[in-house]
Design an enzyme around this catalytic site. Sequence first.
Site, PDB file in Angstrom:
ATOM      1  N   ASP A  10      70.933   0.537  33.671  1.00  0.00           N
ATOM      2  CA  ASP A  10      70.569   1.096  32.367  1.00  0.00           C
ATOM      3  C   ASP A  10      69.395   2.064  32.498  1.00  0.00           C
ATOM      4  O   ASP A  10      68.285   1.756  32.076  1.00  0.00           O
ATOM      5  CB  ASP A  10      70.215  -0.034  31.394  1.00  0.00           C
ATOM      6  N   GLU A  65      76.946  -5.253  23.935  1.00  0.00           N
ATOM      7  CA  GLU A  65      75.712  -5.659  23.250  1.00  0.00           C
ATOM      8  C   GLU A  65      75.976  -5.993  21.782  1.00  0.00           C
ATOM      9  O   GLU A  65      75.312  -5.509  20.873  1.00  0.00           O
ATOM     10  CB  GLU A  65      74.652  -4.572  23.400  1.00  0.00           C
ATOM     11  N   GLU A  77      63.269   6.192  27.799  1.00  0.00           N
ATOM     12  CA  GLU A  77      63.179   4.787  27.429  1.00  0.00           C
ATOM     13  C   GLU A  77      62.463   3.954  28.485  1.00  0.00           C
ATOM     14  O   GLU A  77      61.555   3.180  28.170  1.00  0.00           O
ATOM     15  CB  GLU A  77      64.580   4.225  27.186  1.00  0.00           C
ATOM     16  N   LYS A  80      77.296   5.783  32.568  1.00  0.00           N
ATOM     17  CA  LYS A  80      75.874   5.994  32.838  1.00  0.00           C
ATOM     18  C   LYS A  80      75.663   6.347  34.308  1.00  0.00           C
ATOM     19  O   LYS A  80      76.429   5.919  35.181  1.00  0.00           O
ATOM     20  CB  LYS A  80      75.057   4.754  32.475  1.00  0.00           C
TER      21      LYS A  80
END
Length: 689
Positions: free
Chosen positions: A375, A296, A403, A370
């Site tokens: 995500d 990113e 999130e 992760k």
Amino acid sequence: MNHYHCWLQYRPMTNQSLRQSYQQWLRCVSLPGGHPSPLLQSIRDELNRGIGAMLQMPVDFVEGSSPQNYLTVIGKPNQPLVRECLGPKLVEDLYQMKDEAYCIRTVAQAEGGRIVITGHTDRALLYGVFHLLRLMQMNEPLEQLDIRETPRNPLRMLNHWDNMDGSVERGYAGSSIFYEHGRITTNEQRIRDYARLLASVGINSIAINNVNVHETETKLITPAFLPDVAKIAGIFRSYGIQIFLSINFASPVELGDLDTADPLDSAVRQWWKERAKDIYQYIPDFGGFLVKADSEHRPGPFTYNRTHVDGANMLAEALHPFGGIVIWRCFVYNCMQDWRDRQTDRAKAAYDHFQPLDGKFLDNVILQIKNGPMDFQVREPVSPLFGAMEQTNQMMEFQITQEYTGQQRHLCYLVPQWKEVLDFDTYAKGEGSTVKRIVDGSLYGFKHSGIAGVANVGSDENWTGHTLAQANLYGFGRLTWNPDLSAEQITEEWIRLTFGPDPQVIETIAHMLLSSWRIYENYTAPLGVGWMVNPGHHYGPNVDGYEYSRWGTYHYADCFGIGVDRTMKTGTGYTAQYFSPNREMYESLDTCPDEYLLFFHHVPYTHRLKSGETVIQHIYNTHFEGVEQVKGLIEKWKRLEGKFNQQTFDHVLSRLMEQLEHVKEWRDVINTYFYRKSGIPDEKNRTIY
């Protein structure tokens, strides 16, 4: 309850007989003599605080033995009083315990008895003391204790995404507790209270700044900020917690010292060795670096046509003389994808980048993976990278901060989700190769391993924005200590510690928490498809929000069907990354679990699930049900009014009412989108706009 104290409420005991029993055992406490270490001082402080509050009495601390009939003994197995109380046979057995393990045992004597808390390190003794205080908070008897606890995961870590301007990336509970106005905060008491909370559930490591390291944070590894970082490290050290720093891979350039950050450049390698030496002069027990690189738009070794191995090993060499480790995040993917490209698959990226590098990383490097390949979605399969690198240290990354799961404005208790991930069998070495055995290091004998969670706290008085979101932080700590604990056991513990022993309160809140993840899933993204959120801030429904963006997250809904074809036969080939029989299970429409259907397959709206419902009817039903389920949460909560302080009741009720209004928006946006897309009406003729 005082929601600032979270699960360390230490309420005055109301059961008189139990109170008298506790007073008998805890009135006199034997601690090791000599100048106390910071950890032993924390033990003394916590006992004073807990016993003083719960039993309304002072503690008589003594060194060595005491004429008291009842005595609580805290010490290491080699100390004479511990040996005297437990006997040589048991003490010899205890020498096999690991450094963080502890034993709590009640020993009856002629006219009294001893409670012995022992372990090989001061950190172990602190964990044992918190365990004893937890038992007291839950009104458990102390007369026949025989407890041995060993943490399953060596690293039990929190990742803070805090910035020095005071903001918190993906933070939903106020500003940073570490930083303000470009400096490290002077509010050390808040940090000390936080360290107590973390130590009480066994957290032993913490990274205190954002993995997206900006200009000011890049300087945390320099003498300009290291004295203040060392103060924070000292506070956490007194509770057995090591600190880590997230670093900017391009630091040699951005700090103005070199014109390159090439990891194979000798000057760059020497630069990092000098920075490591500086850090350890200020913080002798510094844990190491957490690194987000080539992800990113963050800088990394790819800039110089180097590999992740080159980058990670360079840093590992710099830290190795001091015992430090590099935690290298595997969240690396093409974030500039053309939405027209049907073969580039973000889900495949971590495996494709890292699996070919197995065995090439130094042994003080850990790959942090992760839980899912995308995500932190409300529903996605376990990352196939777990178990795929048997010669490389691995650890789990969970997201405690919500999130994509309601941002601590919605109730979404994540312990059941984490349990599913940890219990998942990868079949990497045959049946029984569960994720929890990979990340605790036992399956492959990793030198370093564990579990990290992206923290969910901030400066709000209740720490987590939504008071019930404290359960996620507590549950994360307890689960990393022992992943075999059930979600139900962890949940009941947290409620009893936080709200007290009232059976109605325990039953009601437990039901609310344990059902909340599935409820959230019902009214948001269906059947594993994910991502139906507004771009950027990720709050609120937007079915096409990411559908035509560069980030590579799609649902491919058209008038005929929905889902991503990730099969080997006709799709991106992602299913090939799993071991058999998971590979075949996900590849086949007949065996793919419904909750992951649209993650792995593109199907017609009329495709029938194993429940008998069509996909389109499932979408309609779950989104209508989600609204009713949230109404049910509100009704349950309302029945608890008067059971605890009004401030907490009103706060949670206001969050639930906000959630209800937002759930209605989710229902109407999702159902209308798919009604208009498919042209298929709801069988039950409910209102769809």
